[in-house]
Design an enzyme around this catalytic site. Structure first.
Site, PDB file in Angstrom:
ATOM      1  N   CYS A   1       3.579  -4.625   6.457  1.00 47.04           N
ATOM      2  CA  CYS A   1       3.173  -4.379   5.073  1.00 47.04           C
ATOM      3  C   CYS A   1       4.362  -3.986   4.210  1.00 47.04           C
ATOM      4  CB  CYS A   1       2.127  -3.269   5.026  1.00 47.04           C
ATOM      5  SG  CYS A   1       0.548  -3.738   5.774  1.00 47.04           S
TER       6      CYS A   1
ATOM      7  N   HIS B   1       0.836  -1.208   0.000  1.00 46.77           N
ATOM      8  CA  HIS B   1       0.000   0.000   0.000  1.00 46.77           C
ATOM      9  C   HIS B   1       0.865   1.251   0.000  1.00 46.77           C
ATOM     10  CE1 HIS B   1       0.621   1.163   4.265  1.00 46.77           C
ATOM     11  NE2 HIS B   1       0.621  -0.137   4.511  1.00 46.77           N
TER      12      HIS B   1
END
Length: 430
Positions: free
Chosen positions: A348, A330
């Site tokens: 992430c 992301h």
């Protein structure tokens, strides 16, 4: 996507696989002053018995309460040509297909509940004399207990080369029923590619090819479970068919050592992106993952998981889910200063806003990402981890014995491309 049930059955005639049209038999006769001496050999001698023989074992003659999923199981001897016909009470033919083993014939759709049918198998030997076996039977009434069958993908979707085919069932399928169900789960790809079904749980089965799907492939998969016994008085609700397309071979490879993501398309590097991975207390997972979901905008809320002191609630752009545990690719504008040098995320793959937008535009659900060199290995089952195990290990999840494909492909079946060896969309329901 085509969901078929017993009330929407297509009819027709099929000469499938090795089936051939039975030879017509013409009687010989002789003439003379005495007139016609009757059919058969000269002088009215009895005709010899035909060489071929045929029999139907299922459904048995005059059988009642036959499952709507029934196949016509038969045996022949000394037969050079064999035909199988199935007709309903009005004499209309039912479409179907010969099984790969040549010992049974499966209707294209589930039969009508309560309907009456007649199966006929005709075998012809090298003497040209046909023999026929018939079996008339009646299908069971519609059952009250029916199992819903659903596919993660819907018709005409285009997905990445690592996309597993995912089929779920509305209740657990007992182990002793899985092999019969799996025999009725077929996958056809153009070009042809070797693959197998793998039972993830009693309610979910997935299919993956031996290597990544070839870019541009067309894939169709079918579950012929309408009326199929699935244990404890439950039956499949309907058949299910899904047609999809495979997009370009886009692969993302992230190396913790370099803090870079290298993106290739069909084998050529098209972009290199600085990243920040999970810090040591919350490391990213190393392994081969698959993009499962794409969210243009979302909110990460970890208060329930991490508590009021460590939890956070943050708006996120260009999120692509990799694991059920919450690992995503992301955009993270707050870490752009560390991207390419330092790991600061909660697990992430952080990229810049511009690179997040570029990835979001160019990737598809089903695209693979390979992460290397982190402190934690990807846990099996934490996402679509089908590619994180060897082929030898994957085939062990099949309910049917694995039969390796021939090493040499047929002339019209090109060999699959090599794949890199690493260190929620529309759905259909039956």
């Amino acid at each position: 996507m085509r969901v078929r049930d017993q009330r929407n059955r297509r009819r027709g005639v099929l000469a499938a696989g090795v089936l051939a049209v039975a030879l017509a038999l013409t009687s010989a006769c002789t003439g003379g002053k005495g007139g016609d001496k009757g059919p058969g050999w000269q002088d009215g001698a009895e005709q010899p018995a035909a060489k071929a023989s045929a029999s139907i074992s299922e459904p048995a003659a005059d059988a009642k309460d036959v499952p709507a999923s029934t196949a016509i199981t038969f045996a022949t001897k000394e037969s050079k040509e064999t035909t199988v016909e199935l007709t309903d009470a009005s004499g209309e033919a039912v479409k179907g297909k010969l099984a790969a083993d040549g010992k049974s014939w499966l209707p294209s759709t589930a039969l009508t509940y309560g309907g009456s049918y007649t199966a006929k198998v005709t075998a012809t030997g090298d003497d040209g004399r046909p023999v026929t076996a018939t079996s008339a039977f009646t299908v069971m009434a519609k059952p009250d207990k029916q199992v819903r069958i659903s596919s993660f993908l819907g018709d005409d979707q285009t997905v990445g080369v690592a996309m597993p085919l995912i089929v779920k069932f509305g209740r657990a399928i007992p182990e002793k029923y899985r092999a019969d169900l799996q025999r009725r789960m077929t996958v056809t790809s153009t070009p042809a590619q070797e693959g197998i079904w793998h039972w993830v749980s009693p309610t979910e089965v997935r299919y993956r090819p031996k290597e990544f799907w070839q870019a541009g492939s067309k894939v169709s998969y079918r579950v012929q479970a309408g009326g199929l016994p699935l244990g404890d008085g439950w039956y499949g609700r309907a058949d299910l068919t899904v047609d999809i397309k495979i997009g370009p071979k886009l692969v993302m490879t992230v190396d913790n050592k370099t803090k870079r993501m290298v993106v290739t398309r069909d084998g050529s590097t098209i972009k290199t992106i600085p990243v920040s991975l999970g810090k040591k207390s919350t490391p990213s997972s190393s392994g081969t993952m698959v993009v499962m979901e794409k969210l243009r905008k979302t909110v990460f809320d970890t208060y329930d998981e991490l508590g009021p002191e460590d939890g956070y609630r943050t708006k996120i752009d260009y999120a692509q889910r990799l694991t059920w545990g919450g690992e995503f690719i992301h955009a993270a504008p707050w870490s752009e200063g560390q991207q390419g040098t330092t790991n600061v995320s909660h697990g992430c793959v952080n990229v810049s806003m511009a690179n997040g937008a570029w990835l979001f535009t160019n990737t598809k659900v089903g695209d693979p990402i390979v992460v290397k060199g982190t402190e934690r290995k990807l846990q099996l089952g934490n996402g679509w981890t089908d590619w994180n195990v060897s082929w030898e290990q994957y085939v062990k999840g099949s309910a049917l014995p694995y039969e390796p494909a021939n090493d040499e492909p047929a002339e019209d079946e090109p060999a699959a491309d090599d794949v890199a060896d690493p260190d929620v969309s529309a759905s259909a329901t039956a």
